[in-house]
Design a protein around this motif. Structure first.
Motif, PDB file in Angstrom:
ATOM      1  N   SER A  19       9.619   0.313  -4.399  1.00  0.00           N
ATOM      2  CA  SER A  19       8.934   0.476  -5.681  1.00  0.00           C
ATOM      3  C   SER A  19       7.585  -0.240  -5.758  1.00  0.00           C
ATOM      4  CB  SER A  19       9.839   0.011  -6.827  1.00  0.00           C
ATOM      5  OG  SER A  19      10.155  -1.347  -6.689  1.00  0.00           O
ATOM      6  N   VAL A  20       7.275  -1.133  -4.811  1.00  0.00           N
ATOM      7  CA  VAL A  20       5.977  -1.813  -4.776  1.00  0.00           C
ATOM      8  C   VAL A  20       5.264  -1.382  -3.495  1.00  0.00           C
ATOM      9  CG1 VAL A  20       4.777  -4.037  -4.788  1.00  0.00           C
ATOM     10  CG2 VAL A  20       6.943  -3.798  -6.021  1.00  0.00           C
ATOM     11  N   ALA A  21       4.009  -0.936  -3.637  1.00  0.00           N
ATOM     12  CA  ALA A  21       3.238  -0.462  -2.487  1.00  0.00           C
ATOM     13  C   ALA A  21       2.596  -1.630  -1.743  1.00  0.00           C
ATOM     14  CB  ALA A  21       2.161   0.505  -2.962  1.00  0.00           C
ATOM     15  N   PRO A  22       2.464  -1.513  -0.421  1.00  0.00           N
ATOM     16  CA  PRO A  22       1.810  -2.570   0.357  1.00  0.00           C
ATOM     17  C   PRO A  22       0.347  -2.745  -0.058  1.00  0.00           C
ATOM     18  CG  PRO A  22       2.593  -0.782   1.794  1.00  0.00           C
ATOM     19  CD  PRO A  22       2.898  -0.396   0.405  1.00  0.00           C
ATOM     20  N   SER A  23      -0.168  -3.957   0.154  1.00  0.00           N
ATOM     21  CA  SER A  23      -1.560  -4.277  -0.173  1.00  0.00           C
ATOM     22  C   SER A  23      -2.005  -5.431   0.718  1.00  0.00           C
ATOM     23  CB  SER A  23      -1.683  -4.664  -1.645  1.00  0.00           C
ATOM     24  OG  SER A  23      -0.998  -5.880  -1.892  1.00  0.00           O
ATOM     25  N   ASP A  24      -3.208  -5.943   0.474  1.00  0.00           N
ATOM     26  CA  ASP A  24      -3.689  -7.091   1.257  1.00  0.00           C
ATOM     27  C   ASP A  24      -2.797  -8.314   1.081  1.00  0.00           C
ATOM     28  OD1 ASP A  24      -5.805  -5.616   2.206  1.00  0.00           O
ATOM     29  OD2 ASP A  24      -7.228  -6.403   0.723  1.00  0.00           O
ATOM     30  N   ASN A  25      -2.179  -8.442  -0.101  1.00  0.00           N
ATOM     31  CA  ASN A  25      -1.334  -9.596  -0.407  1.00  0.00           C
ATOM     32  C   ASN A  25       0.159  -9.285  -0.345  1.00  0.00           C
ATOM     33  OD1 ASN A  25      -3.437 -11.407  -0.781  1.00  0.00           O
ATOM     34  ND2 ASN A  25      -3.715 -10.765  -2.898  1.00  0.00           N
ATOM     35  N   TYR A  26       0.493  -8.095   0.148  1.00  0.00           N
ATOM     36  CA  TYR A  26       1.907  -7.718   0.199  1.00  0.00           C
ATOM     37  C   TYR A  26       2.187  -6.865   1.436  1.00  0.00           C
ATOM     38  CZ  TYR A  26       6.361  -5.544  -0.965  1.00  0.00           C
ATOM     39  OH  TYR A  26       7.656  -5.101  -0.915  1.00  0.00           O
ATOM     40  N   LEU A  27       3.027  -7.400   2.313  1.00  0.00           N
ATOM     41  CA  LEU A  27       3.438  -6.695   3.522  1.00  0.00           C
ATOM     42  C   LEU A  27       4.919  -6.352   3.442  1.00  0.00           C
ATOM     43  CD1 LEU A  27       1.710  -9.015   6.149  1.00  0.00           C
ATOM     44  CD2 LEU A  27       0.820  -6.895   5.151  1.00  0.00           C
ATOM     45  N   GLN A  28       5.298  -5.255   4.082  1.00  0.00           N
ATOM     46  CA  GLN A  28       6.690  -4.804   4.045  1.00  0.00           C
ATOM     47  C   GLN A  28       7.259  -4.683   5.453  1.00  0.00           C
ATOM     48  OE1 GLN A  28       6.016  -1.036   2.084  1.00  0.00           O
ATOM     49  NE2 GLN A  28       6.548  -1.892   0.101  1.00  0.00           N
ATOM     50  N   PHE A  29       8.530  -5.069   5.583  1.00  0.00           N
ATOM     51  CA  PHE A  29       9.249  -4.927   6.837  1.00  0.00           C
ATOM     52  C   PHE A  29      10.618  -4.327   6.550  1.00  0.00           C
ATOM     53  CE2 PHE A  29       6.205  -8.229   7.773  1.00  0.00           C
ATOM     54  CZ  PHE A  29       5.810  -7.954   9.077  1.00  0.00           C
ATOM     55  N   GLN A  30      10.940  -3.250   7.257  1.00  0.00           N
ATOM     56  CA  GLN A  30      12.277  -2.677   7.159  1.00  0.00           C
ATOM     57  C   GLN A  30      13.166  -3.383   8.168  1.00  0.00           C
ATOM     58  OE1 GLN A  30      12.553   1.528   7.909  1.00  0.00           O
ATOM     59  NE2 GLN A  30      14.750   1.572   7.514  1.00  0.00           N
ATOM     60  N   CYS A  31      14.275  -3.947   7.689  1.00  0.00           N
ATOM     61  CA  CYS A  31      15.163  -4.701   8.573  1.00  0.00           C
ATOM     62  C   CYS A  31      16.540  -4.797   7.939  1.00  0.00           C
ATOM     63  CB  CYS A  31      14.596  -6.105   8.788  1.00  0.00           C
ATOM     64  SG  CYS A  31      15.668  -7.194   9.749  1.00  0.00           S
ATOM     65  N   ASP A  32      17.565  -4.464   8.705  1.00  0.00           N
ATOM     66  CA  ASP A  32      18.942  -4.698   8.269  1.00  0.00           C
ATOM     67  C   ASP A  32      19.251  -6.159   8.571  1.00  0.00           C
ATOM     68  OD1 ASP A  32      21.670  -4.973   7.933  1.00  0.00           O
ATOM     69  OD2 ASP A  32      22.168  -3.104   8.967  1.00  0.00           O
TER      70      ASP A  32
END
Length: 151
Positions: free
Chosen positions: A40-53
């Motif tokens: 629900s939150v899109a990546p940005s310069d201040n927000y990174l996402q990692f998919q991980c179980d």
């Protein structure tokens, strides 16, 4: 500025925590097992996402290795990931019990272990592990979940 890691980042409390932290000017790393396209939150310069179980030790190690390779300094971890269970203990299979404990307890320990290695090298940090009000409420079918969250 150090980064804050939030697990269970794809929806619910995790995504709300991320929104507030970003609004307050923090840099945030979100981790969740669902595909990042559905978050629900899109990546940005201040927000990174990692998919991980986070119940998969090799995936956890790989994810934290990627964070280190990016040269990100982590100052805080918010362990929010988990699953709810409302199954009666008397009728629950050992596989179900293990799944809940892995999601709510083992994942917390794995992420804390990996982030503590990073924090030790950069002067320390904070770890917050979110429990549940369900720990103190007596509800039928709440024992497995309650035990996993109190731990």
């Amino acid at each position: 500025m150090k980064w804050i890691i939030v697990t269970g980042a794809s929806r619910g409390l995790g995504s709300e925590l991320i929104k507030v932290l970003i609004e307050k000017g923090h840099r945030v790393i979100g981790i969740a097992r669902t595909s990042t396209e559905s978050w629900s939150v899109a990546p940005s310069d201040n927000y990174l996402q990692f998919q991980c179980d986070l119940t998969d030790e090799s995936m956890v190690k790989r994810t934290f290795s990627e964070i280190r390779k990016k040269g990100l300094s982590v100052g805080s971890l918010i362990n929010n990931a988990g699953v709810f269970s409302s199954h009666l203990l008397q009728t629950s299979s050992s596989d179900h019990i293990k799944d809940v404990l892995n999601s709510n307890l083992v994942s917390t320990l794995l992420t804390t272990r990996e982030v503590s290695k990073m924090m030790r090298l950069t002067g320390g940090g904070s770890v917050i592990s979110i429990s549940s009000i369900a720990v103190s409420i007596r509800l039928p079918g709440n024992s497995i979940y309650g035990v996993s969250k109190v731990a």
